[in-house]
Design a protein around this motif. Structure first.
Motif, PDB file in Angstrom:
ATOM      1  N   UNK A 223      42.849  -7.247  -4.081  1.00 54.57           N
ATOM      2  CA  UNK A 223      43.786  -6.818  -4.434  1.00 54.57           C
ATOM      3  C   UNK A 223      44.084  -5.812  -2.792  1.00 54.57           C
ATOM      4  N   UNK A 224      43.597  -5.351  -2.088  1.00 58.65           N
ATOM      5  CA  UNK A 224      43.055  -4.479  -0.936  1.00 58.65           C
ATOM      6  C   UNK A 224      43.284  -5.483  -0.076  1.00 58.65           C
ATOM      7  N   UNK A 225      42.679  -6.747   0.196  1.00 57.14           N
ATOM      8  CA  UNK A 225      42.389  -8.299   1.104  1.00 57.14           C
ATOM      9  C   UNK A 225      43.887  -8.618   1.189  1.00 57.14           C
ATOM     10  N   UNK A 226      44.770  -8.785  -0.744  1.00 56.93           N
ATOM     11  CA  UNK A 226      46.218  -9.648   0.013  1.00 56.93           C
ATOM     12  C   UNK A 226      47.043  -8.138   0.519  1.00 56.93           C
ATOM     13  N   UNK A 227      46.840  -6.959   0.206  1.00 57.63           N
ATOM     14  CA  UNK A 227      47.651  -6.062   1.197  1.00 57.63           C
ATOM     15  C   UNK A 227      47.199  -5.769   2.541  1.00 57.63           C
ATOM     16  N   UNK A 228      46.449  -6.675   2.747  1.00 54.88           N
ATOM     17  CA  UNK A 228      45.357  -6.195   5.060  1.00 54.88           C
ATOM     18  C   UNK A 228      46.004  -8.117   5.034  1.00 54.88           C
ATOM     19  N   UNK A 229      46.492  -8.484   3.527  1.00 51.36           N
ATOM     20  CA  UNK A 229      47.490  -9.951   4.628  1.00 51.36           C
ATOM     21  C   UNK A 229      46.631 -11.055   5.038  1.00 51.36           C
ATOM     22  N   UNK A 230      45.530 -10.878   3.982  1.00 53.11           N
ATOM     23  CA  UNK A 230      44.551 -12.150   3.830  1.00 53.11           C
ATOM     24  C   UNK A 230      44.428 -12.678   1.958  1.00 53.11           C
ATOM     25  N   UNK A 231      44.852 -14.084   2.291  1.00 54.86           N
ATOM     26  CA  UNK A 231      45.879 -14.514   0.906  1.00 54.86           C
ATOM     27  C   UNK A 231      44.296 -15.224   0.348  1.00 54.86           C
ATOM     28  N   UNK A 232      44.376 -15.273  -0.852  1.00 50.57           N
ATOM     29  CA  UNK A 232      43.469 -16.201  -1.945  1.00 50.57           C
ATOM     30  C   UNK A 232      44.286 -17.023  -2.086  1.00 50.57           C
ATOM     31  N   UNK A 233      43.777 -18.296  -2.958  1.00 48.31           N
ATOM     32  CA  UNK A 233      43.945 -19.476  -2.547  1.00 48.31           C
ATOM     33  C   UNK A 233      44.028 -19.880  -3.299  1.00 48.31           C
ATOM     34  N   UNK A 234      43.856 -20.816  -4.686  1.00 49.04           N
ATOM     35  CA  UNK A 234      43.655 -22.260  -5.345  1.00 49.04           C
ATOM     36  C   UNK A 234      43.720 -23.788  -4.957  1.00 49.04           C
ATOM     37  N   UNK A 235      42.876 -23.925  -4.818  1.00 47.39           N
ATOM     38  CA  UNK A 235      43.127 -25.658  -4.544  1.00 47.39           C
ATOM     39  C   UNK A 235      42.396 -26.143  -5.449  1.00 47.39           C
TER      40      UNK A 235
END
Length: 350
Positions: A223-235
């Motif tokens: 959640x913190x990384x998402x807020x900092x602009x780091x996306x999590x991707x499903x590939x």
């Protein structure tokens, strides 16, 4: 012999802590029989699944799951590290070696019987609307399915896991200020766990609380990384999985900086820029390590007449370099902000 016994106790206590957290989470999920398998996952193991038609056709459905429940891993690491450091450097080497060997051997021993049958509905050849658009995997009829845990990867992962904990213990024994950071962080961390579990239970019920108990570190850092602009991707992208890469920075950034600031405010050491550089390195390192350990992958293949055909290979990942940069930036900014708040508060008191 006394240090040998202490090493054995540390290994046993760490394994019991991991099994306890895994069993508690799985009990809330109604799947407590998977406890040994989840403990194996916590050190980097995998779960293999195989399903064959009941009629004896030469067709099989095979898959594997890789993912580390960091809630279980962290519980064992905290217990092991605390017991190894009770007397700091005195006898630490002997305790560490004994604990590493005993932990790996014990975990491998409980992994061997970690297998069983899986109940699948009749004709369950696929998952509609998620694996493909309304299609089914080409495995006809009723399936007899089971799971197992390969021992080799678990043994190697247990040794590496224990050595990482030992390395952190050595750093704490060598540099006392690191121990002070951990002492300061323990109560906020415990409070965060309680709040997250209570919120999950209130809004999602027992099953949500069980899932949070198993993977809370992933959820927080993710959640913190998402807020900092780091996306999590499903590939590859699946229709049943929501996109996780379109959250805009905002409150999460403020929250991340605030957490770092509070920590640095309590542990004020060194010059501001030097302290900011140290906090930046630690925050970036934690972000990238948790990002790497939070990856999840699952693959499925159909084997017919000894020829495997890949059907599905899904991975949940985040870019570790972006996580490193975002964590380091948040740590640097949070430390400078903490220093400014500290100076302002002293001036205000005058």
């Amino acid at each position: 012999m006394r240090e040998v016994a202490r090493g054995l106790v540390a290994a046993a206590a760490a394994l019991l802590a991991m099994a306890g957290v895994a069993a508690a989470g799985l009990a809330l999920l109604g799947a407590v029989r998977f406890t040994p398998a989840v403990v194996a996952l916590a050190v980097g193991g995998s779960i293999d699944v195989e399903a064959v038609p009941a009629g004896g056709l030469p067709v099989a459905l095979r898959g594997s799951l890789h993912g580390i429940p960091l809630g279980v891993s962290l519980a064992g690491a905290v217990v092991l590290g605390w017991l190894l450091l009770r007397r700091r450097e005195e006898g630490l080497l002997v305790r560490s070696v004994v604990a590493t060997v005993a932990f790996a051997a014990a975990l491998a021993a409980i992994t061997v019987p970690a297998k069983g049958k899986l109940a699948l509905p009749t004709g369950s050849g696929g998952v509609r609307g998620c694996v493909s658009t309304g299609s089914r995997l080409p495995v006809p009829g009723r399936l007899d399915a089971g799971f197992s845990v390969p021992v080799g990867p678990v043994l190697a992962g247990a040794v590496i896991w224990a050595l990482v904990v030992v390395g952190v213990c050595w750093l704490i024994a060598r540099f006392p200020f690191i121990a002070e950071v951990f002492r300061v962080a323990r109560w906020p961390a415990a409070g965060l766990v309680v709040v997250c579990l209570a919120a999950a239970w209130t809004f999602g019920g027992a099953a949500a609380a069980g899932g949070v108990l198993l993977v809370l570190p992933q959820l927080v850092i993710g959640a913190v990384l998402l807020g900092l602009g780091v996306p999590w991707t499903v590939d590859p992208a699946l229709p049943c999985v929501p996109a996780l890469g379109h959250f805009t920075p905002g409150l999460w950034v403020s929250g991340a900086l605030l957490l770092v600031s509070v920590l640095v405010l309590v542990v004020r050491r060194g010059r501001p820029l030097r302290r900011a550089a140290a906090v930046s390195a630690v925050a970036g390192g934690v972000a990238v390590v948790v990002t790497l350990f939070s990856r999840v992958s699952a693959d499925v293949s159909v084997t017919a007449f000894s020829f495997p055909v890949p059907v599905l290979d899904v991975r949940l990942t985040a870019n570790p370099l972006l996580a490193l940069a975002a964590g380091a930036l948040a740590g640097f900014a949070g430390s400078l902000l903490a220093g400014a708040i500290s100076v302002s508060s002293r001036a205000w008191k005058r």
